[in-house]
Structure formats: C-alpha cells, structure tokens
Design a protein around this motif. Structure first.
Motif, short mmCIF file in Angstrom:
data_model
loop_
_atom_site.label_atom_id
_atom_site.label_comp_id
_atom_site.label_asym_id
_atom_site.label_seq_id
_atom_site.Cartn_x
_atom_site.Cartn_y
_atom_site.Cartn_z
N ASN A 1 -11.71 29.08 2.80
CA ASN A 1 -11.01 28.72 4.03
C ASN A 1 -11.29 29.84 5.01
O ASN A 1 -11.04 31.00 4.72
CB ASN A 1 -9.51 28.62 3.76
CG ASN A 1 -8.79 27.98 4.92
OD1 ASN A 1 -9.03 28.34 6.07
ND2 ASN A 1 -7.92 27.05 4.63
N ASN B 1 -5.44 33.62 7.84
CA ASN B 1 -4.12 33.60 7.20
C ASN B 1 -4.12 33.18 5.74
O ASN B 1 -3.09 33.18 5.10
CB ASN B 1 -3.10 32.79 8.02
CG ASN B 1 -3.66 31.46 8.43
OD1 ASN B 1 -4.79 31.15 8.09
ND2 ASN B 1 -2.89 30.68 9.13
N VAL B 2 -5.28 32.82 5.20
CA VAL B 2 -5.31 32.65 3.74
C VAL B 2 -6.16 33.75 3.11
O VAL B 2 -6.71 33.59 2.05
CB VAL B 2 -5.82 31.25 3.31
CG1 VAL B 2 -4.82 30.19 3.70
CG2 VAL B 2 -7.17 30.97 3.88
N PHE C 1 -5.28 22.79 -3.18
CA PHE C 1 -4.79 23.70 -2.15
C PHE C 1 -4.42 22.87 -0.94
O PHE C 1 -5.25 22.11 -0.44
CB PHE C 1 -5.88 24.72 -1.81
CG PHE C 1 -5.42 25.81 -0.88
CD1 PHE C 1 -4.60 26.83 -1.34
CD2 PHE C 1 -5.81 25.81 0.45
CE1 PHE C 1 -4.16 27.83 -0.49
CE2 PHE C 1 -5.37 26.82 1.31
CZ PHE C 1 -4.56 27.83 0.84
N HIS C 2 -3.17 22.98 -0.49
CA HIS C 2 -2.69 22.13 0.60
C HIS C 2 -3.05 20.66 0.36
O HIS C 2 -3.61 19.99 1.21
CB HIS C 2 -3.26 22.59 1.95
CG HIS C 2 -2.68 23.88 2.42
ND1 HIS C 2 -1.37 24.23 2.20
CD2 HIS C 2 -3.23 24.91 3.09
CE1 HIS C 2 -1.15 25.43 2.71
NE2 HIS C 2 -2.25 25.87 3.25
N LYS C 3 -2.79 20.21 -0.85
CA LYS C 3 -2.97 18.80 -1.22
C LYS C 3 -4.41 18.32 -1.24
O LYS C 3 -4.67 17.12 -1.23
CB LYS C 3 -2.15 17.88 -0.29
CG LYS C 3 -0.65 18.16 -0.30
CD LYS C 3 0.11 16.98 0.28
CE LYS C 3 1.61 17.20 0.24
NZ LYS C 3 2.05 18.18 1.27
N ASN D 1 -10.16 22.08 -3.53
CA ASN D 1 -10.90 23.07 -2.77
C ASN D 1 -11.58 24.05 -3.72
O ASN D 1 -11.03 24.38 -4.77
CB ASN D 1 -9.89 23.82 -1.89
CG ASN D 1 -10.52 24.38 -0.65
OD1 ASN D 1 -11.69 24.73 -0.67
ND2 ASN D 1 -9.75 24.46 0.41
N TYR E 1 7.67 29.46 -6.55
CA TYR E 1 6.99 28.20 -6.22
C TYR E 1 6.31 27.66 -7.47
O TYR E 1 6.13 28.38 -8.45
CB TYR E 1 5.98 28.37 -5.08
CG TYR E 1 4.91 29.41 -5.32
CD1 TYR E 1 5.03 30.69 -4.78
CD2 TYR E 1 3.77 29.11 -6.07
CE1 TYR E 1 4.05 31.64 -5.00
CE2 TYR E 1 2.79 30.05 -6.29
CZ TYR E 1 2.93 31.32 -5.75
OH TYR E 1 1.98 32.26 -5.96
N GLU F 1 0.30 25.82 -10.12
CA GLU F 1 -0.52 24.70 -10.58
C GLU F 1 -1.66 25.17 -11.47
O GLU F 1 -2.02 26.34 -11.49
CB GLU F 1 -1.10 23.96 -9.37
CG GLU F 1 -0.03 23.22 -8.61
CD GLU F 1 -0.63 22.16 -7.70
OE1 GLU F 1 -1.31 21.25 -8.22
OE2 GLU F 1 -0.43 22.27 -6.48
N SER G 1 2.54 30.18 14.29
CA SER G 1 1.80 28.93 14.13
C SER G 1 1.29 28.45 15.48
O SER G 1 1.80 28.84 16.53
CB SER G 1 2.70 27.87 13.49
OG SER G 1 3.84 27.70 14.29
#
Ligand code: ADP
Ligand code: ZN
Ligand code: ZN
Length: 718
Positions: A10, A14-15, A37-39, A42, A65, A68, A703
């Motif tokens: 990515n 920010n990641v 990653f974010h649904k 990846n 959290y 996974e 954001s």
C-alpha cells in the motif's frame, strides 16, 4: 501457532508499519504472503514470525482487535536478505517514504509484492529417470542423445514421437524451470597500459583507508580505463564490483568495452524487460557473475561481497529518483559499502559541489586526472547571438558554425550538434491577442511537432491537433516561436543537402533499440552530423568527432532554480568533451546570448575550479546546498479546497520549527492536478528528517487530505 508481522502493499504513508496476523506453521522472514486487509486480499511481506502458546482469541484480546490468519504463503524462500531489508528500512527513514515502496523499488518485478501476479517465465526441460528400461534400437538411439536439462523443444527436434514414447515409458520426464539468461560471448580485448596519472589514481584507490574516493578527471582523461583495471583487481580478490552509469551512458560502445575485458557481465538498466531483469538479478544472487554495469536501481542488487562501487558521472541527476522513494544512489552506495567494508569511487569531470567540497576537506580521498589521453584539449569559441541577429545571420546555425561544419564535412570528420530542446517549435503565440497555446491539463506551453503536424505537451505527453485559429480570439495569425531539434535538423538539411544527418532525442528513440541503432550508425560513420538533446552530451567516445556545436547554450540559465548554473555548466562541459578525443584536435562552437555569464566563461576556459569558486560563493551567500539541506514537501490534489486545508495544516506546523521555512508556493498544474510546495532548509539534516517525520505522522492521521510527497535534497526544485 505463530504470530506474524507483515508489511502490506500500500503506497500510502499511513500504513507504513507492520500489521499482525497469525499462521499455523512457521513462515520464513521476508517471504511474501497474502492477507485480508481492509476487506480485500492483499500481498504483504513477512518481517517477523514468532512462536506463541496463546490462541488467536487471547492475542486478539490483548491487542484489542480480531487477529486474522495469513491467507496464503507465496514464496518458499525469502525474496530479500536481511542486509537489503535493513537497507530498505533505513531508506524509508531517510527519504520519509513507506517501507513497502522502498522494498518494491529494490526488487525486480517478479519478486515485488503486488495486487496482481507476475510469475517469472519458465521453460520446459527434459531429464532421464533412473531405472531399468528396455528400448528398441531406435528408442535407444534417441535416449542416448538426451542430456539432462536439455530444452524439451530441442529434444523433440530429434523425434517427436519417440520422445513421447520415452515419456510414456517413464524413461524420461519433462519438468519446468525458470528460464535463465544466456550470455553471448564477443571477442576479447586486452587491457590498456595505464598512463602514469591513471596508475597513480589506481594505486591510491587500492591503498587508501578511506571508504570514499573522488576521481576528478577531465573529459577524455581515460576514467573508464581506470574503472576497468580496478574492477579486475577487485574481482581477483573474489569481490563483487558494481559500475554505476547514468541511464543514457549505457551505450553499445560502453557495453562492448566492458564485455571485451570480462566476457560475462551483468548489464542492468531500464531497457531490459521484466523477465530479463529478473534473470540478471538471479545471476547476481547466485553469484554466477560478480561484475555489474548498471543504472540507478542496480545499487540494490543482492551482492554477496561488494568490494568496489564506481559511480561514473557522479554529478548526474539520473542518480536521484524523482518518484517515491526519492533516494540518491550515492547515499545508498555509502551505506552498502559500509556494510560490505568495500570502497566507493565517485568520478566526474564536473563533480557535484558537495562531493568536491568533501574531497577538498579530506572526507574523501581526492584523485585527479588532469590530462587528456591524447594530450590535446579542444579549441573553444563563443558566438554572440545578439551579434548574429544584428548582422541578419541565422541565430539557429551561426555563420561561424556553418563554416566549421562545412570544413568538418569536407575533411570527412563528424560533428555533434547539441540543443537541449526537442520538437520543432516550443511556443505558438497569437499575434493578435498575445495568447500562448497551453496544455489544458498542465500550465505548460504546447510544442509544435512538424513531422506529425501536431502539438504536444512535454509535461504530460498529451497530443493536440494544430488549430487553424487562436482558441482565445479566433485570429488566424499564429506565430511559431523558438526552435527545437527538429527545426535544427531541417535547417541542417537545407545548408548541407549531401550530409547524412541523424537526430537523437526522446522522440526519435521512443522505439526500443532505436537509441542503439542511431549510435551504432554514428560509430560506423554512416552519419556525418548527429543532432540531439542532452542525450548526446555524455560518454560518447568517437575518434572522428572533431566538431561540437552547442546551440542556445545559455537557455538553461533562464530557469529559476538554485541549481541551474551547475546543471548548465555540466552539460556544456560534457558536450564539449566529445570533440577531438583522438588524433585530430577538436573544435567547439558555443552559441549564446549571455556570453559574459560565468558559466560560459568557465566552459570557454574549461575551468572547473573557476566555476566552483564563483558558484560556492553564491551558494554560501544564499545558504543553498551544499551549505544547507532541503526538504521539499509537494502536495497535489484535484480538489482545490482540500488542497488549501492540507497546505494550511502542514504550513502551520512547519512554520513553528526553528528552521528556514518558505511560504507555500503554488506550482503549475500538472496532469490536471493542482500542486503546492513547502520548502524547509537547514544545516542539520537529521533534525530536519526527525521533525518532518513527526509532522507527516500527524498529517496522515487526519482523514481526507491531499496526496503528499517528500523529496529530501532534490536536485531541482519543482
Ligand atoms: P573519459 O571517461 O575520462 O572521458 P575515456 O575513458 O573514454 O575517457 O578515454 C578516452 C579515450 O582514451 C578512449 O578512447 C580510451 O580507449 C583511451 N584510453 C584510455 N586510457 C588509455 C591508455 N592508458 N592508453 C591508451 N588509450 C587509452
Ligand atoms: Zn488570439
Ligand atoms: Zn500537459
């Protein structure tokens, strides 16, 4: 189970940190995996994997959290070594760019993480299977001709049907293997005996304790020969050697020269296909070849024991990458040399101000080649273009240059004409309203390209039909201002209809192999006059070139950039250095308006030190590099309001720093994007990086902000 840390593909800052997953088996560090990653699925690279007794639920509770599972493991073995991973980490810190983008800048496409897939090419091979087989006479004949590892296609040439039969019988089998590069041998050439000057430079490099040496050698002083001798020495010590060259200098002539001495060499550059790059990468990794000649990205090849890195034309701007990560190859070279306890040789006829200053201070060892191999410098003349215009002469090819060209052609010699502007006419202006035709996506005037009868934007490449009328006022009175290489080509054809003329610029070399073809033709003297942009200024070494003409030599000085005098000086010195490199004395004609400028004077006298002193004085007074470092923050966005908010956010924070911070400056639109720049300058680079990182960390937590790019120590300001 195993707790696994991964960096996800990515590009956004920010990641730029590891994310935690779990896996049931151990995964080797630096293998690629797929994760949700974010649904979305990846690709990612594993940076750590440790055993734990805890369950995923327990871990999830601790971290707050749901952890996974790794969805899939892609590689059987790591795609990168610890050294290179650490290098990527360092690169990410010093260029303020995401680690994953650094890793991906270092790896060939087949090993990069990506969203899609890019499997390396494989070939079908044949091998024998051990065991008792009973053959017919014919089958035995074919079987005996099979060599393990031969290409299946070649085996089938013996007999398609019998090969099929042998496979059915289980006597031989087909398998797939990644295809490998096959080196083509050329005739070898002997090493030249070094001159005393060359020998001294060679000896001093080998015996110094300093990591970095600077070879300041005038054009034609035989720097390449010194590189080749040094390479031979380090190879004999069983070390790896890397020779870095600017993109454009990797000419067929250069490739041939190196190959003649070392037979098998890895050439690593942008003309290679992804597959070719991958094959060359593996040859270095498997240590099949220990000498590499390549452009910027070859600094990241997986060398085993790097003894020497040579950076030819170290001042060249192609050593700085201008997209993320904006790294300079020199800094990476120092880092790698430190790790491998190797040496770095920076070489140039016009060293960067920074390197030369360090060499004078003794941080680097200074080596000098003061003489040309042929002991003869070209004779240089400056033509004042204002004079030419007053006398109603052409200001494209002056009277003097025309005379010299005709003499040169008469003597069956060759000429190089440099004009650092491609196209036919750079400006189309309406004579009635004064408007200039501009690109709709960029704030840039359009260039006329006569051969296709179109207008082109040299920033974004967009092509427009030539309008009959001014889009502003409808007038038909459009005037073509200025000239580019295409127009010069046309002028030369008119002046010398018999001469064989070739043009080399970005337009004429856009097809693969065209660059090579033009230079080969020039080398064989199938071309009399070669006209081109800065592409033809560097590295060319042709004995029949006795004349170099430089048109609009001072055009580059008009640029509002702190570095424009240096860039222009380098270009003019390099170009004049192409003339008279062998037996015949060379001539250089420099055409300019501003003939009194110190850059023109320094070139006229071929005097680097003269230029250096004046330029350093100016840099000192204005506190520009090398007296300070620059951090350039560039924001781009198609939404002007969001841009304003982002600019304000950043500037408010930067402004508070105890450093020189320039007010936000609006840059021209580029490819439909609005752009702003904030500049920060200070002597203390580490402090600047630290503060910038903190501010950027704050910024990316917000954001819906504009895209931001950081360029540390840019060679040009946007
Ligand atoms: P530079 O890179 O410094 O501009 P080159 O390395 O291209 O110069 O050398 C200029 C020319 O001199 C080349 O044609 C090269 O083959 C020749 N040359 C270099 N060193 C020697 C030497 N020791 N003896 C004879 N010729 C040499
Ligand atoms: Zn008009
Ligand atoms: Zn454009």
């Amino acid at each position: 189970m195993y707790l696994t840390e991964v960096y996800v593909t990515n590009a956004s800052l920010n990641v730029n940190r590891p994310f935690t997953y779990y896996s049931r088996q151990e995964i080797e560090k630096f293998c690629r995996v797929k994760v949700m990653f974010h649904k979305a699925l990846n690709q990612a690279i594993v940076s750590d994997c440790v055993y734990t007794e805890k369950t995923p639920e327990e871990i999830g509770k601790e971290l707050g959290y749901k952890v996974e599972e790794i969805a899939e493991v892609i590689d059987e073995s790591p795609v990168i070594s610890q050294e290179l991973f650490d290098l990527a980490f360092w690169l990410s810190r010093t260029t303020i760019s995401p680690l994953i983008s650094c890793l991906n800048a270092m790896l060939p496409k087949a090993l990069k993480t990506s969203i899609g897939h890019n499997d390396p090419k494989t070939v079908r091979k044949i091998r024998k299977i051990n065991g008792e087989h009973t053959f017919t006479v014919k089958q035995k004949e074919v079987y005996d001709q099979i060599i393990d590892g031969m290409n299946a296609a070649d085996a089938r040439k013996i007999s398609v049907s019998i090969i099929r039969k042998l496979i059915d019988m289980g006597a031989i089998e087909e398998y797939r293997e990644e295809s490998v590069f096959e080196n083509q041998l050329i005739e070898s050439a002997a090493f030249k005996k070094l001159t005393d000057e060359q020998q001294e430079a060679y000896d001093r490099l080998i015996s110094t304790d300093k990591t970095v040496s600077m070879l300041y050698g005038v054009t034609g002083s035989g720097k390449t020969e010194v590189y080749l001798h040094l390479a031979r020495h380090y190879l004999s010590l069983d070390k790896d050697v890397l020779i870095l060259v600017p993109e454009i200098s990797l000419t067929p002539q250069m490739i041939e020269r190196v190959k003649q001495r070392f037979s098998d060499v890895v050439f690593y550059h942008s003309e290679l296909s992804d597959q070719e790059r991958y094959e060359q990468y593996k040859r270095v990794k498997n240590r099949e070849v220990r000498i590499v000649v390549g452009t910027r990205s070859s600094i990241f090849l997986p060398f085993h024991d790097l003894g020497l890195i040579i950076i030819d034309e170290e001042h060249d701007s192609s050593y700085k990458q201008d997209n993320v990560p904006c790294y300079h190859v020199k800094n990476v070279a120092f880092k790698r040399a430190m790790y491998h306890k190797g040496k770095v040789l920076l070489a140039s006829a016009t060293p960067s101000l920074e390197s030369y200053t360090r060499a004078l201070k003794g941080d680097y060892q200074l080596l000098e080649l003061k003489n040309r191999i042929n002991l003869s410098f070209p004779k240089i003349e400056v033509v004042d273009l204002d004079d030419e215009i007053r006398k109603h002469h052409s200001y494209i090819i002056s009277k003097k240059l025309e005379e010299e060209l005709s003499l040169c052609l008469h003597n069956h010699k060759q000429a190089i004409i440099l004009l650092n502007r491609r196209g036919y006419s750079p400006i189309i202006k309406c004579m009635d309203c004064g408007g200039v035709l501009m690109c709709q996506d960029c704030d840039t005037p359009l260039n006329y390209h006569k051969n296709q009868n179109v207008l082109k934007c040299h920033q974004c490449g967009r092509v427009y039909n030539l309008p009959e009328r001014c889009p502003n006022c409808g007038s038909k009175n459009l005037l073509f201002y200025g000239f580019g290489t295409m127009k010069v080509e046309e002028e030369l054809h008119k002046l010398f209809p018999q001469a064989r003329i070739q043009r080399m610029d970005r337009d004429s070399v856009s097809r693969k192999g065209a660059h090579e073809k033009i230079l080969k033709g020039f080398e064989k003297h199938e071309t009399d006059i070669l006209i081109g942009t800065q592409m033809i200024a560097k590295g060319l070494d042709y004995p029949d070139v006795t004349l170099v003409g430089i048109l609009n030599a001072d055009a580059g000085l008009m640029r509002q950039d702190y570095n424009s005098a240096k860039v222009t000086f380098d270009l003019l010195m390099q170009a004049s250095g192409r003339s008279g490199r062998a037996k015949s004395t060379g001539k250089v004609i420099i055409q300019a308006f501003n003939t009194e400028h110190y850059v023109i004077k320094a070139v006229l006298n071929q005097d680097y030190r003269y230029f250096y002193n004046i330029e350093m004085n100016y840099r000192n007074k204005t506190s520009y590099p090398p007296y300070a470092h620059i951090v350039e923050v560039i924001l781009s966005d198609h939404m002007p309001e969001r841009m304003q908010r982002s600019v304000k956010f950043l500037y408010e924070r930067f402004e508070k720093l105890d450093m020189r911070v320039y007010k936000p400056y609006e840059l021209g639109k580029l490819k439909k994007l609005y752009r702003y720049r904030i500049l920060i300058m200070d002597k203390d680079l580490l402090e600047m990086l630290k503060k910038t990182q903190e501010i950027i960390d704050d910024y990316i937590r917000e954001s819906n902000m504009s895209h931001v790019k950081i360029d540390v120590d840019p060679l040009y300001l946007e």
